[in-house]
Scaffold this motif. Structure first.
Motif, PDB file in Angstrom:
ATOM      1  N   PHE A  62       0.864  -1.266  -0.094  1.00 17.22           N
ATOM      2  CA  PHE A  62      -0.039  -0.040  -0.111  1.00 17.22           C
ATOM      3  C   PHE A  62       0.882   1.427   0.024  1.00 17.22           C
ATOM      4  CE2 PHE A  62      -2.710  -3.336   1.622  1.00 17.22           C
ATOM      5  CZ  PHE A  62      -4.015  -3.225   0.752  1.00 17.22           C
ATOM      6  N   THR A  63       2.033   1.107   0.509  1.00 16.85           N
ATOM      7  CA  THR A  63       3.098   2.275   0.383  1.00 16.85           C
ATOM      8  C   THR A  63       3.953   2.379  -0.422  1.00 16.85           C
ATOM      9  OG1 THR A  63       4.552   1.169   1.683  1.00 16.85           O
ATOM     10  CG2 THR A  63       3.052   2.403   2.954  1.00 16.85           C
ATOM     11  N   ILE A  64       3.938   1.264  -1.286  1.00 18.45           N
ATOM     12  CA  ILE A  64       4.991   1.166  -2.793  1.00 18.45           C
ATOM     13  C   ILE A  64       6.215   1.050  -2.237  1.00 18.45           C
ATOM     14  CG2 ILE A  64       5.557   1.945  -5.090  1.00 18.45           C
ATOM     15  CD1 ILE A  64       2.300   1.410  -4.711  1.00 18.45           C
ATOM     16  N   HIS A  76      12.491  -0.879  -0.745  1.00 16.25           N
ATOM     17  CA  HIS A  76      12.029  -2.002  -1.034  1.00 16.25           C
ATOM     18  C   HIS A  76      10.661  -1.608  -1.612  1.00 16.25           C
ATOM     19  CE1 HIS A  76       9.264  -5.757   0.532  1.00 16.25           C
ATOM     20  NE2 HIS A  76       9.703  -6.105  -0.443  1.00 16.25           N
ATOM     21  N   PHE A  77      10.590  -2.101  -2.799  1.00 24.54           N
ATOM     22  CA  PHE A  77       9.649  -1.396  -3.782  1.00 24.54           C
ATOM     23  C   PHE A  77       8.568  -2.754  -3.974  1.00 24.54           C
ATOM     24  CE2 PHE A  77      12.302   1.399  -5.172  1.00 24.54           C
ATOM     25  CZ  PHE A  77      12.291   2.481  -5.852  1.00 24.54           C
ATOM     26  N   LEU A  82       0.672  -0.752  -8.945  1.00 20.38           N
ATOM     27  CA  LEU A  82       0.549   0.240  -9.848  1.00 20.38           C
ATOM     28  C   LEU A  82      -0.110  -0.264 -10.904  1.00 20.38           C
ATOM     29  CD1 LEU A  82       4.528   1.535  -9.487  1.00 20.38           C
ATOM     30  CD2 LEU A  82       2.430   2.400  -8.376  1.00 20.38           C
ATOM     31  N   GLU A  83      -0.658   0.776 -11.638  1.00 20.33           N
ATOM     32  CA  GLU A  83      -1.404   0.881 -12.949  1.00 20.33           C
ATOM     33  C   GLU A  83      -0.910   1.254 -13.931  1.00 20.33           C
ATOM     34  OE1 GLU A  83      -5.766   1.087 -12.791  1.00 20.33           O
ATOM     35  OE2 GLU A  83      -5.917   0.406 -10.631  1.00 20.33           O
ATOM     36  N   PRO A 108       8.716  -5.785 -11.013  1.00 23.18           N
ATOM     37  CA  PRO A 108       9.231  -4.786 -11.585  1.00 23.18           C
ATOM     38  C   PRO A 108       8.765  -4.633 -13.075  1.00 23.18           C
ATOM     39  CG  PRO A 108      10.781  -6.865 -11.664  1.00 23.18           C
ATOM     40  CD  PRO A 108       9.512  -7.288 -10.471  1.00 23.18           C
ATOM     41  N   ASP A 109       8.242  -5.541 -13.792  1.00 23.23           N
ATOM     42  CA  ASP A 109       7.630  -5.373 -14.810  1.00 23.23           C
ATOM     43  C   ASP A 109       6.599  -4.182 -14.904  1.00 23.23           C
ATOM     44  OD1 ASP A 109       6.041  -7.012 -13.143  1.00 23.23           O
ATOM     45  OD2 ASP A 109       4.630  -7.501 -14.685  1.00 23.23           O
ATOM     46  N   ARG A 110       5.922  -3.588 -13.906  1.00 25.95           N
ATOM     47  CA  ARG A 110       5.270  -2.624 -13.885  1.00 25.95           C
ATOM     48  C   ARG A 110       5.938  -1.120 -14.128  1.00 25.95           C
ATOM     49  NH1 ARG A 110       0.284  -4.635 -11.432  1.00 25.95           N
ATOM     50  NH2 ARG A 110       0.232  -6.774 -11.874  1.00 25.95           N
ATOM     51  N   ILE A 111       7.207  -1.298 -13.894  1.00 26.01           N
ATOM     52  CA  ILE A 111       7.870   0.079 -14.088  1.00 26.01           C
ATOM     53  C   ILE A 111       9.418  -0.235 -14.939  1.00 26.01           C
ATOM     54  CG2 ILE A 111       7.076   1.064 -11.846  1.00 26.01           C
ATOM     55  CD1 ILE A 111       9.954   0.155 -10.626  1.00 26.01           C
TER      56      ILE A 111
END
Length: 137
Positions: A62-64, A76-77, A82-83, A108-111
């Motif tokens: 929830f904090t990313i 720590h991500f 993340l959309e 990590p694929d989201r960024i």
């Protein structure tokens, strides 16, 4: 590329403690695998390997981004929620990714377009009830 097997969460923690000894300031480590594959356990062991208590680690869903200050700062991500990559940019993730700490990134694929080309990858596969295959590449 190196492949190791873990039979318990404790073994995953120990593997991560050893891996933490090999990192350098500025490293970005992408943790890939399904939910429940051991990524957060790995982060617990990793921060212990850098002198912190593993109980400080929780999934930052929830904090990313959670920050852990030890011998070397660890960021720590958890990008699961993340959309759009813009959300990561808005929270200043690039400052972490190109800073002096170590970034551990779940999902990590989201960024992916923000990640440095030198990023390291650790892939987790569930091969049994508690057994995991961990591949470092």
């Amino acid at each position: 590329m190196k492949t190791v097997l873990s039979s318990t969460p404790e073994e995953t923690i120990q593997i991560a403690k050893e891996y933490a000894k090999t990192v350098n300031p500025g490293d970005v480590i992408c943790l890939e695998g399904n939910l429940g594959a051991g990524k957060t356990q790995f982060v617990r062991g990793f921060v212990q390997g850098l002198g912190l208590a593993g109980d400080v680690v929780s999934s930052p869903t929830f904090t990313i981004i959670n920050e852990y200050d030890g011998e070397l700062p660890v960021y720590h991500f958890d990008c699961y929620r993340l959309e759009h990559v813009e959300e990561a940019v808005e929270i200043g993730s690039e400052e972490y990714l190109y800073g002096d700490g170590v970034c551990l990134i779940e999902w990590p694929d989201r960024i992916s377009e923000l990640l440095p080309p030198s990023s390291k990858h650790v892939t987790f596969s569930i091969i049994g009830k508690t057994e995991r295959e961990i591949i470092f590449h």
